[in-house]
Design a protein around this motif. Structure first.
Motif, PDB file in Angstrom:
ATOM      1  N   ALA A   1      41.725  24.251  35.979  1.00 33.43           N
ATOM      2  CA  ALA A   1      42.480  23.770  37.139  1.00 33.43           C
ATOM      3  C   ALA A   1      41.590  23.233  38.237  1.00 33.43           C
ATOM      4  N   VAL A   2      40.271  23.499  38.167  1.00 33.86           N
ATOM      5  CA  VAL A   2      39.320  23.061  39.194  1.00 33.86           C
ATOM      6  C   VAL A   2      38.314  22.127  38.553  1.00 33.86           C
ATOM      7  N   ASN A   3      38.155  20.923  39.114  1.00 29.92           N
ATOM      8  CA  ASN A   3      37.178  19.986  38.574  1.00 29.92           C
ATOM      9  C   ASN A   3      35.907  19.986  39.420  1.00 29.92           C
ATOM     10  N   SER A   4      34.919  19.223  38.978  1.00 34.03           N
ATOM     11  CA  SER A   4      33.623  19.251  39.653  1.00 34.03           C
ATOM     12  C   SER A   4      33.700  18.690  41.066  1.00 34.03           C
ATOM     13  N   GLU A   5      34.556  17.662  41.297  1.00 41.17           N
ATOM     14  CA  GLU A   5      34.688  17.116  42.645  1.00 41.17           C
ATOM     15  C   GLU A   5      35.191  18.181  43.619  1.00 41.17           C
ATOM     16  N   GLN A   6      36.184  18.966  43.173  1.00 39.59           N
ATOM     17  CA  GLN A   6      36.702  20.036  44.026  1.00 39.59           C
ATOM     18  C   GLN A   6      35.646  21.117  44.268  1.00 39.59           C
ATOM     19  N   TRP A   7      34.857  21.394  43.234  1.00 40.03           N
ATOM     20  CA  TRP A   7      33.793  22.404  43.348  1.00 40.03           C
ATOM     21  C   TRP A   7      32.763  21.978  44.399  1.00 40.03           C
ATOM     22  N   TYR A   8      32.300  20.733  44.326  1.00 43.79           N
ATOM     23  CA  TYR A   8      31.318  20.215  45.287  1.00 43.79           C
ATOM     24  C   TYR A   8      31.911  20.162  46.692  1.00 43.79           C
ATOM     25  N   ARG A   9      33.131  19.634  46.788  1.00 42.77           N
ATOM     26  CA  ARG A   9      33.749  19.438  48.094  1.00 42.77           C
ATOM     27  C   ARG A   9      33.932  20.756  48.835  1.00 42.77           C
ATOM     28  N   ASN A  10      34.262  21.803  48.122  1.00 41.46           N
ATOM     29  CA  ASN A  10      34.521  23.100  48.745  1.00 41.46           C
ATOM     30  C   ASN A  10      33.295  23.639  49.469  1.00 41.46           C
ATOM     31  N   ILE A  11      32.106  23.253  49.021  1.00 36.99           N
ATOM     32  CA  ILE A  11      30.874  23.711  49.671  1.00 36.99           C
ATOM     33  C   ILE A  11      30.768  23.131  51.077  1.00 36.99           C
ATOM     34  N   ILE A  12      31.362  21.962  51.300  1.00 33.47           N
ATOM     35  CA  ILE A  12      31.319  21.321  52.616  1.00 33.47           C
ATOM     36  C   ILE A  12      32.573  21.649  53.424  1.00 33.47           C
ATOM     37  N   LEU A  13      33.744  21.584  52.792  1.00 36.22           N
ATOM     38  CA  LEU A  13      34.995  21.725  53.523  1.00 36.22           C
ATOM     39  C   LEU A  13      35.596  23.132  53.448  1.00 36.22           C
ATOM     40  N   HIS A  14      35.135  23.944  52.484  1.00 30.98           N
ATOM     41  CA  HIS A  14      35.656  25.317  52.311  1.00 30.98           C
ATOM     42  C   HIS A  14      37.176  25.301  52.208  1.00 30.98           C
ATOM     43  N   ASP A  15      37.718  24.393  51.380  1.00 27.63           N
ATOM     44  CA  ASP A  15      39.166  24.193  51.347  1.00 27.63           C
ATOM     45  C   ASP A  15      39.825  24.611  50.029  1.00 27.63           C
ATOM     46  N   SER A  16      39.089  25.316  49.172  1.00 25.31           N
ATOM     47  CA  SER A  16      39.686  25.737  47.906  1.00 25.31           C
ATOM     48  C   SER A  16      40.700  26.845  48.140  1.00 25.31           C
ATOM     49  N   VAL A  17      41.789  26.827  47.365  1.00 23.81           N
ATOM     50  CA  VAL A  17      42.786  27.903  47.472  1.00 23.81           C
ATOM     51  C   VAL A  17      42.345  29.137  46.690  1.00 23.81           C
ATOM     52  N   TYR A  18      41.242  29.005  45.927  1.00 29.04           N
ATOM     53  CA  TYR A  18      40.746  30.116  45.123  1.00 29.04           C
ATOM     54  C   TYR A  18      39.528  30.745  45.784  1.00 29.04           C
ATOM     55  N   SER A  19      39.356  32.032  45.592  1.00 31.29           N
ATOM     56  CA  SER A  19      38.215  32.732  46.170  1.00 31.29           C
ATOM     57  C   SER A  19      36.943  32.424  45.388  1.00 31.29           C
ATOM     58  N   SER A  20      35.799  32.661  46.033  1.00 33.76           N
ATOM     59  CA  SER A  20      34.523  32.472  45.339  1.00 33.76           C
ATOM     60  C   SER A  20      34.419  33.405  44.140  1.00 33.76           C
ATOM     61  N   ASP A  21      34.978  34.605  44.239  1.00 30.96           N
ATOM     62  CA  ASP A  21      34.980  35.531  43.101  1.00 30.96           C
ATOM     63  C   ASP A  21      35.669  34.903  41.892  1.00 30.96           C
ATOM     64  N   MET A  22      36.882  34.353  42.118  1.00 28.91           N
ATOM     65  CA  MET A  22      37.630  33.755  41.013  1.00 28.91           C
ATOM     66  C   MET A  22      36.918  32.528  40.459  1.00 28.91           C
ATOM     67  N   LEU A  23      36.368  31.720  41.348  1.00 28.37           N
ATOM     68  CA  LEU A  23      35.693  30.494  40.907  1.00 28.37           C
ATOM     69  C   LEU A  23      34.456  30.811  40.080  1.00 28.37           C
ATOM     70  N   LEU A  24      33.695  31.807  40.495  1.00 30.39           N
ATOM     71  CA  LEU A  24      32.502  32.179  39.732  1.00 30.39           C
ATOM     72  C   LEU A  24      32.873  32.784  38.377  1.00 30.39           C
ATOM     73  N   GLU A  25      33.883  33.643  38.386  1.00 24.92           N
ATOM     74  CA  GLU A  25      34.215  34.365  37.157  1.00 24.92           C
ATOM     75  C   GLU A  25      34.921  33.490  36.136  1.00 24.92           C
ATOM     76  N   TYR A  26      35.892  32.664  36.599  1.00 19.11           N
ATOM     77  CA  TYR A  26      36.749  31.962  35.645  1.00 19.11           C
ATOM     78  C   TYR A  26      36.452  30.463  35.501  1.00 19.11           C
ATOM     79  N   VAL A  27      35.906  29.861  36.554  1.00 12.99           N
ATOM     80  CA  VAL A  27      35.684  28.412  36.521  1.00 12.99           C
ATOM     81  C   VAL A  27      34.249  28.060  36.161  1.00 12.99           C
ATOM     82  N   TYR A  28      33.295  28.752  36.770  1.00 11.17           N
ATOM     83  CA  TYR A  28      31.896  28.348  36.653  1.00 11.17           C
ATOM     84  C   TYR A  28      31.392  28.213  35.212  1.00 11.17           C
TER      85      TYR A  28
END
Length: 522
Positions: free
Chosen positions: A363-390
């Motif tokens: 559900a998360v693509n690389s553009e959203q992953w990069y953008r979140n580092i600048i805008l912090h706008d992901s609806v998912y937590s860093s825990d979820m992103l690291l565990e399930y997306v990364y």
């Protein structure tokens, strides 16, 4: 009748049919004659260059003369480009790569020129913000003859279809889509500009009309940025009404709204207007205004039940399931023989499952992953992103994803992420790359490069991706990246691959120095 009453009668959210007047307004781009004049003067170096080519078609009867003029300019421009007379070539690597792949230099340079001017004019930023606001829930899609990427940059999550062939041979969902029927600067070879291009477009006009028929019959259509007598509109509407019986043409009356821009209006005026096309009368609503913000405010009345990009995703996955019997990443399907439901029913679940993580890996693509580092706008937590997306996303990106931001802001310990994250600057930027760009950088700081080169943002972000380590000022990188994303939050999804790679490298540098083991604190 008021504009509010017109929109209130819409049966659904509308499609925009946008012409060059829109990006002339917001970007200050030239009209067709202005564009051809610019390139004619690059060839002839004379103030009467366009008139020279105009004179060539003076005696031609029953032809659309601008495509003929474009063809003559293209022929001479390409000859001069290959000779590089008067340094007619730009330094753009994208242009040279396109020509190397067989694209006309004329079209490649047009694409680069339009892209270089595609910055929202300051006086219209508030108006554009209003359009951005309604893009999520109040607009079903866009049809446009414009080459630029104004709508792709603004309408996050919309899928763009480039040119007639892609439109005709693709499965359209009719929601959260952008149909660029005359091509795009992202694919210069798709640009429709000369007589041969237009002839091919007309030859396939009936196929395009058939494809757009459902859109015209199901959605209100708002024409904006065109003259009401524009041949592009006349031709497309002509192909469509030819296929319709009189009662269906009558139905278009409630669906067509034509926006007539008049600079001296302070409010807006609504009236009816009739247009005769191929012997059939099309009645429509005409809206006269000078401030498009009035239109955008009123369109906010008609709202879809869900964000349109999600509706498109649901339709797309349902369509795919009907063809393949395989559910998509965010859809679960209960079999017809499932004892939990009636035997004559099919149960669907769309979205994240009750665990909250089903389908998240896709559900998360690389553009959203990069953008979140600048805008912090992901609806998912860093825990979820690291565990399930990364794990999967990093693998798809050759393990080059920036990850220190997520590690710092997560309680979840990912040994994989920590091992794959860069632990030295030369893992992000090679010494050889730094040396190759040393002369162009000329000892400047990041902010000096940005200030000097920001009118050519692509060059600026390329150079900023190759600074020596001792020249990195993480605060300056943060300021520059914030300015870039403030201008266009969806810039990563709208850039071509080389420019996107350069911006990604900037973000990896920032991520490493701001959040990594050797972080530089403010």
């Amino acid at each position: 009748m008021t504009l509010e009453e017109v929109v209130a009668k819409f049966n659904t959210t509308p499609f925009l049919f946008a012409g060059s007047g829109i990006t002339r307004r917001y970007y200050g781009l030239p009209d067709w004659i202005g564009l051809l004049t610019y390139f004619a003067q690059k060839v002839k170096r004379d103030q009467f260059a366009f008139q020279y080519y105009e004179n060539k078609v003076k005696e031609m009867d029953n032809v659309d003369k601008l495509p003929e003029i474009a063809g003559y300019i293209e022929k001479d421009f390409n000859e001069e480009w290959f000779k590089n007379s008067h340094e007619i070539r730009t330094e753009s690597q994208e242009v040279q790569d396109a020509v190397a792949n067989g694209v006309s230099p004329f079209k490649a340079e047009i694409a680069a020129y339009i892209s270089s001017l595609s910055v929202v004019k300051s006086e219209y930023k508030d108006e554009v913000k209003k359009l951005l606001k309604i893009a999520k829930n109040n607009i079903s899609g866009v049809i446009t003859t414009n080459y630029d990427c104004f709508f792709e940059k603004l309408f996050e999550g919309y899928k763009a279809f480039i040119g007639q062939d892609e439109l005709v041979f693709s499965q359209l969902q009719g929601i959260a889509e952008i149909y660029k029927i005359h091509g795009s600067v992202n694919f210069p070879d798709s640009i429709v500009i000369n007589q041969a291009d237009y002839q091919l477009f007309r030859d396939k006009g009936k196929y395009l009309a058939a494809k757009l028929m459902t859109i015209f019959m199901e959605y209100p259509i708002i024409f904006m940025g065109y003259s009401i007598s524009d041949p592009n509109i006349q031709g497309i509407l002509g192909d469509i009404v030819e296929c319709l019986p009189p009662e269906k043409v009558e139905a278009l009356k409630k669906r067509f709204v034509f926006v007539d821009y008049q600079s001296d209006y302070t409010d807006c005026e609504v009236s009816t207007h009739s247009l005769v096309i191929k012997g059939k009368v099309i009645e429509m609503t005409k809206v006269v205004l000078s401030d498009f913000g009035i239109l955008y405010d009123v369109l906010s009345i008609k709202k879809a039940a869900f964000p349109v990009k999600l509706l498109r995703r649901f339709k797309d996955e349902l369509y795919t399931f009907a063809l393949t019997q395989q559910p998509g990443p965010t859809m679960q399907v209960a079999a017809l023989d499932d004892g939990r439901i009636d035997e004559n029913m099919l149960a669907l679940s769309i979205g994240l499952a009750s665990t909250g993580v089903y389908g998240l890996a896709r559900a998360v693509n690389s553009e959203q992953w990069y953008r979140n580092i600048i805008l912090h706008d992901s609806v998912y937590s860093s825990d979820m992103l690291l565990e399930y997306v990364y794990p999967e996303l990093a693998k798809q990106n050759s393990w080059k994803l920036p990850v220190w931001y997520y590690i710092k802001n997560s309680d979840f310990r990912s040994k994989l992420a920590e091992n794959k994250a860069p632990h030295s600057y030369d893992e992000i930027v090679s010494e050889a790359s730094i040396k190759r760009n040393k002369t162009a950088i000329a000892g400047r700081t990041a902010m000096e490069i940005w200030t000097d080169e920001k009118d050519n943002m692509f060059k600026a972000i390329r150079l900023l991706g190759f600074l020596p380590e001792d020249k990195i000022d993480v605060d300056q990188y943060e300021q520059i990246l914030e300015m870039i994303f403030e201008e266009n939050a969806n810039i990563l999804s709208s850039l071509e691959a080389p420019n996107r790679s350069n911006l990604n490298r900037m973000i990896r540098i920032f991520d490493y120095f701001r959040y990594g083991p050797n972080k530089k604190t403010p």
